[in-house]
Design an enzyme around this catalytic site. Structure first.
Site, short mmCIF file in Angstrom:
data_model
loop_
_atom_site.label_atom_id
_atom_site.label_comp_id
_atom_site.label_asym_id
_atom_site.label_seq_id
_atom_site.Cartn_x
_atom_site.Cartn_y
_atom_site.Cartn_z
N GLU A 1 2.36 -11.58 -11.69
CA GLU A 1 0.99 -11.32 -12.44
C GLU A 1 0.93 -11.08 -13.82
OE1 GLU A 1 -3.41 -9.48 -11.21
OE2 GLU A 1 -1.80 -8.80 -10.27
N LYS B 1 2.50 -0.13 -13.90
CA LYS B 1 1.63 -0.33 -15.28
C LYS B 1 0.71 0.72 -15.60
CE LYS B 1 1.99 -5.49 -13.91
NZ LYS B 1 2.49 -5.25 -12.63
N ARG C 1 13.33 -3.98 -2.46
CA ARG C 1 13.06 -3.64 -3.92
C ARG C 1 13.97 -2.85 -4.61
NH1 ARG C 1 6.93 -1.73 -5.08
NH2 ARG C 1 8.08 -1.81 -7.26
#
Length: 550
Positions: A47, A272, A262
């Site tokens: 994204e 973020k 992950r």
């Protein structure tokens, strides 16, 4: 790349666990194989609402690397369905990082490229009785036990008209959503497929005021692009059943979703939102601050792309979540820079030395770029009466374990074959040593010293930035380790700036991101803030793991 997950062959989707077979599956599969030539087709779908971090390096290497290793193709597809947070700045930065890691996308696409087709599929889903327009507010749909929607069984024609009204801007934001009649594996009922947002989109402008969600978009874009292997991290396992359900509910080609663990690193945050907070309070200078584990930050610090790729390859592809100490990554960086970074001499905290009896004013000497590989070349440096050594390489009084320069102990100079011994230590009014007057003898005329030190003469002045860990604890986000919250764990001494370091003049033509080993000190990279008048160097890593903290 070592793998413990065994992926299916292209066209054999139906052999994977949990894959749903419908009467049209095999015909759709044949069409898919014909259109792709039975190639592996993957995609990297970030994204564009922030900068990529070290965890994304794993995803990039898996998505692009698996396609590359099998002769397949990989898309770079921007998952851009949230216009409020996405920016062209991040679109450009993401592609830049993919290219920097050495990968070229087969095509660069956007989920928003398919907005027309996705809207058609949403209408089709309503026609088939699998979706409805709902007026519950967001608060009523949150969590895993929300009240059932009173509009779930509304007539199809009514939902079709309302959905068109949503598209035409006739319903206010937050007053209606399109929901799918499916229960996710985690128990969440009827996830939202479309919501209203009167926000311009970075790619489609003002064309739309309704935007699809991840749950609706992702699998359908995979289907549209004929993806054979939809590779994603483990948290999306809870979306796999709805992924298959939606493709089959619409009777379109259904890819296979594979999940892997992950990658997380200790002593950092990669969220973020949290990085944005660090910038807001001036703890870091931006997304590319070298103390961060963003890919732009690692590049700026001097981590080679090849070292990052090698690090990811060592970890392999498994279903387990991996938490790694940054020293493992730094070891890969050292391995790469050891064979690629030429050696130069730099003095970070200079102490002036005047050689009172040198029989010449100056002379040029050849310094090997890679001492263990003489054939890889040399550069010239100047040896003169005035030179500079590290302050830490001299002590007036030292214990027997100190092997460098003292008033009683001589030391050798690297690359020149001279040994120097102190005649006098010159001090300022505060008693600090500011200059050494010394004798110099050729090595052949004296006893071999205990140590050889680096030095510079007639140097360039440069700025050197030294970095330490940004956080004090392994898990700054864990309240058991850091009860006061992650922001209280910030290391306020994580950056030291040395504005007047000295370095050999051979680096004067260095360009941004050029990398060097400063002899005996560590590996350094040229920072983008360098100017024609002054080079700025970032310390990439120390020479050894045991000296990781300066």
């Amino acid at each position: 790349m070592k793998r413990t997950l065994t992926f299916h062959k292209p066209g054999e989707n139906y052999k994977t666990e949990g894959y749903v077979i419908t009467p049209n599956t095999m015909d759709l599969m044949k069409k898919h194989v014909a259109e792709t030539g039975a190639k592996v087709m993957t995609r990297f779908p970030p994204e564009p609402n922030g900068i990529l971090h070290i965890g994304h390096a794993k995803a990039i290497n898996i998505d692009f690397g698996y396609a590359q290793a099998t002769g397949g193709l990989c898309y770079l597809r921007y998952d851009d369905t949230n216009p409020e947070k996405e920016e062209d700045e991040f679109v450009r930065a993401i592609k830049d990082m993919v290219n920097w890691l050495g990968y070229t996308p087969f095509k660069v696409t956007h989920a928003s490229d398919n907005f027309d087709r996705l809207y058609e599929l949403a209408v089709e889903l309503i026609h088939r009785g699998h979706a409805y327009v709902c007026h519950q507010v967001a608060e009523d749909m949150r969590g895993f036990n929300p009240p059932p929607s009173p509009w779930k069984d509304r007539p199809i024609n009514e939902s079709l008209q309302l959905f068109e009204d949503m598209k035409n801007g006739l319903i206010d934001e937050g007053k209606a959503t399109l929901r799918m009649k499916v229960t996710l594996e985690e128990g969440k009922l009827d996830p939202v497929a479309y919501r209203i947002k009167f926000t311009p989109h970075h790619n489609t402008g003002d064309n739309w005021c309704i935007y699809p969600t991840y749950d609706f978009t992702h699998c359908l874009c995979d289907s549209i692009e004929n993806i054979s292997h939809s590779l994603c991290t483990k948290e999306f396992q809870a979306r796999r059943s709805s992924y298959y359900w939606l493709c089959n509910a619409l009777d379109v080609y259904c890819p296979v979703q594979w999940e892997y663990g992950r990658l997380n690193l200790d002593y950092t945050v990669v969220s973020k939102r949290k990085i944005a907070k660090l910038m807001e309070v001036d703890c870091v200078r931006g997304w590319d601050d070298p103390r961060l584990f963003t890919l732009t930050g690692l590049r700026r610090r001097g981590f080679p792309a090849k070292a990052i790729n090698n690090f990811v390859l060592k970890l392999g592809v498994t279903g387990a979540r991996i938490v790694v100490d940054p020293q493992m990554l730094e070891a890969c960086v050292r391995d790469e820079l050891n064979v690629t970074a030429p050696r130069v001499m730099a003095v970070l905290n200079p102490l002036k030395v005047t050689l009172v009896d040198l029989p010449f004013d100056s002379q040029e000497v050849d310094v090997p770029e890679f001492p263990n590989e003489p054939n890889r070349g040399t550069h010239k440096t100047v040896f003169a009466r005035t030179l500079y050594v590290e302050e830490s390489d001299y002590r007036e009084v030292a214990d027997k374990d100190f092997r460098r320069l003292t008033n009683q102990q001589p030391v050798g100079l690297m690359h020149i074959g001279y040994v120097i011994s102190v005649q006098q230590a010159v001090k300022d009014s505060n008693g600090k040593v500011i200059e050494l007057l010394a004798y110099a003898l050729p090595l052949a005329e004296t006893t071999k010293p205990k140590a050889f030190i680096h030095w510079v003469s007639q140097p360039l002045t440069c700025e050197v930035r030294l970095y330490e860990r940004l956080f004090k604890h392994k898990n700054p986000e864990d309240p058991r380790e850091v009860p006061g919250g992650w922001q209280t764990d910030i290391n306020k001494n994580s950056l030291s700036i040395l504005p007047r370091a000295y370095i050999e003049r051979c680096v004067s033509a260095a360009t941004i991101y050029d990398k060097f080993q400063f002899s005996r000190v560590g590996y350094f990279s040229v920072d983008p803030e360098s100017t024609a008048d002054k080079l700025v160097f970032n310390r990439t890593v120390t020479l050894r793991e045991d000296s990781a903290k300066s």
